[in-house]
Write an enzyme that holds these catalytic residues in place. Structure first.
Site, short mmCIF file in Angstrom:
data_model
loop_
_atom_site.label_atom_id
_atom_site.label_comp_id
_atom_site.label_asym_id
_atom_site.label_seq_id
_atom_site.Cartn_x
_atom_site.Cartn_y
_atom_site.Cartn_z
N HIS A 125 1.05 -1.24 -0.16
CA HIS A 125 -0.07 0.00 0.12
C HIS A 125 1.00 1.30 -0.04
CE1 HIS A 125 -3.87 1.89 1.72
NE2 HIS A 125 -3.40 2.90 0.74
N ARG A 135 2.59 8.78 -6.85
CA ARG A 135 2.06 10.16 -7.32
C ARG A 135 2.35 10.15 -8.98
NH1 ARG A 135 -1.39 10.30 -3.26
NH2 ARG A 135 -0.57 11.20 -1.46
N ASP A 175 1.00 3.14 3.98
CA ASP A 175 0.11 3.86 3.20
C ASP A 175 0.98 5.13 2.96
OD1 ASP A 175 -2.20 5.07 2.10
OD2 ASP A 175 -3.18 5.52 3.92
N GLY A 206 -2.86 12.38 4.55
CA GLY A 206 -1.69 11.43 4.11
C GLY A 206 -0.35 12.00 4.83
#
Length: 400
Positions: A59, A63, A284, A303
């Site tokens: 995970h 970008r 993440d 995030g």
């Protein structure tokens, strides 16, 4: 011919540390023995160091394409290598979204050109991640790692049911973000999404993976489903294990989705980590530009980054404190992701591809986000003292 000889290290072999040497020729582990000599090989003296299966993170957000000002494939994989990761799996919420064979193939070309660790790319479940129409799952299945509408819970039960039916036929995993985007920065509906998806997985027999679990209700539902033989796995992040909403201050570094939950949830997550309910630890890793995170909690995007700190945080707070064993940590951060997602195992065994991390477990250091290889610098663990540091990361037999 590439030859690397790792000498004098404590090697994680057959579920324990063994003092032995490793000879790597080209991409493969060709010899494991107490003492190996090879005058043609590049020597890595691992005296006092621990030689581990390379870390795996299913995970990660890279970008690129579309948001290179936040992160690129190059900087993201440099960050992964610095943290000891040899394989990472990148989510599809780029620009364009990875929802067809053309965008997926273009991403794979970029990966081949720029990545320094293994990258397995996701495809989205629905077109443009809008939750309205399914992608062409059969055409994408052979070319992607798994299917996920990253960061977006699919509201339509009927659509999710059809997605699971198709993924079952092509033997692919549905990776579910159990989030309700109508609930602004809330954990409130996570368990309802988990419950619905578990029921659908039970009906379709599709393999289901639940992303970044954050609440005790979700854990209880997953535990029950596993007891009923539903084909489900789940993950947790270091930040949800180590922090709760009482730690939040008015800074963007504490803004993530799902948000940090209450102390009860945190304690249940810790227990589930130890008892086997949680299958893997993921980061993440979600980099943003400084202007998007260096602001108030309310104005910040969701995030944080985590590839360069995850191993050290878990080792420091869970292994050194004996909350979990080292064996459990290796399973959570390397072997389980490979087993569950059918990735080629990173175990250190004869004839296996050499995806290896060499760690100095005794190094004590303070996390400094200014030293990150990632473009993203936002972490709630800045200046946090931790143990262990990756000294070498070897990917497919190459020191990266």
């Amino acid at each position: 011919m590439n030859r690397i000889l790792i000498k004098n290290g404590y090697v994680w072999f057959q579920n324990k540390f063994v003092k032995q040497d490793i000879l790597i020729v080209n991409t493969k582990i060709t010899r494991l023995a107490k003492r190996i000599n090879d005058e043609k090989a590049k020597i890595i003296d691992a005296n006092g160091l621990h030689v581990l299966p390379g870390l795996v993170d299913v995970h990660v957000h890279l970008r690129e394409p579309g948001y290179e000002y936040k992160e690129t494939i190059k900087t993201g994989t440099m960050s992964a290598a610095a943290g000891g990761y040899t394989t990472i799996c990148c989510m599809p919420n780029t620009k364009p979204i990875i929802d067809n064979l053309s965008t997926l193939n273009n991403l794979k070309k970029l990966i081949k050109q720029k990545a320094i660790v293994n990258i397995l790319p996701y495809a989205s479940i629905t077109k443009q991640e809008k939750g309205q129409a399914l992608v062409n799952i059969p055409s994408l299945a052979k070319h992607c790692f798994a299917f996920s509408d990253d960061g977006v819970g699919i509201a339509s039960s009927d659509l999710m049911f059809k997605a699971m039916q198709q993924c079952k036929k092509v033997n692919k995993v549905i990776v579910a973000h159990c989030e309700d985007i109508s609930q602004k920065n809330s954990n409130a509906k996570e368990s309802k999404e988990v419950e619905r998806n578990l029921k659908l997985a039970s009906k379709t027999k599709c393999q289901l993976h639940i992303c970044h679990v954050s609440t005790h209700e979700s854990i209880n539902l997953i535990k029950k489903a596993k007891a009923q033989k539903v084909n489900v796995s789940c993950e947790v992040t270091p930040h949800h294990l180590l922090l709760n909403k009482n730690n939040v201050i008015n800074q963007g570094t504490y803004k993530m989705n799902p948000p940090l939950a209450n102390p009860k949830d945190q304690q249940v997550l810790k227990k589930a980590l130890a008892d086997g309910t949680i299958d893997m630890i993921v980061t993440d890793h979600a980099p943003h530009a400084d202007k998007e995170k260096n602001t108030t909690y309310e104005k910040s995007l969701n995030g944080i980054v985590g590839l360069e700190t995850a191993f050290s945080l878990i080792y420091t707070h869970f292994v050194k404190t004996k909350a979990i064993s080292f064996s459990r940590m290796i399973n959570l951060m390397s072997l389980n992701p490979c087993k569950i997602f059918k990735i080629k195992s990173h175990q250190i065994i004869l004839n296996n591809t050499a995806n290896i991390t060499i760690m100095d477990l005794n190094t004590k250091w303070a996390i400094n986000n200014n030293e990150f290889k990632s473009k993203g610098k936002s972490t709630p663990f800045n200046h946090h003292n931790v143990f262990s540091k990756a000294k070498y990361t070897i990917v497919n037999g190459q020191i990266v």
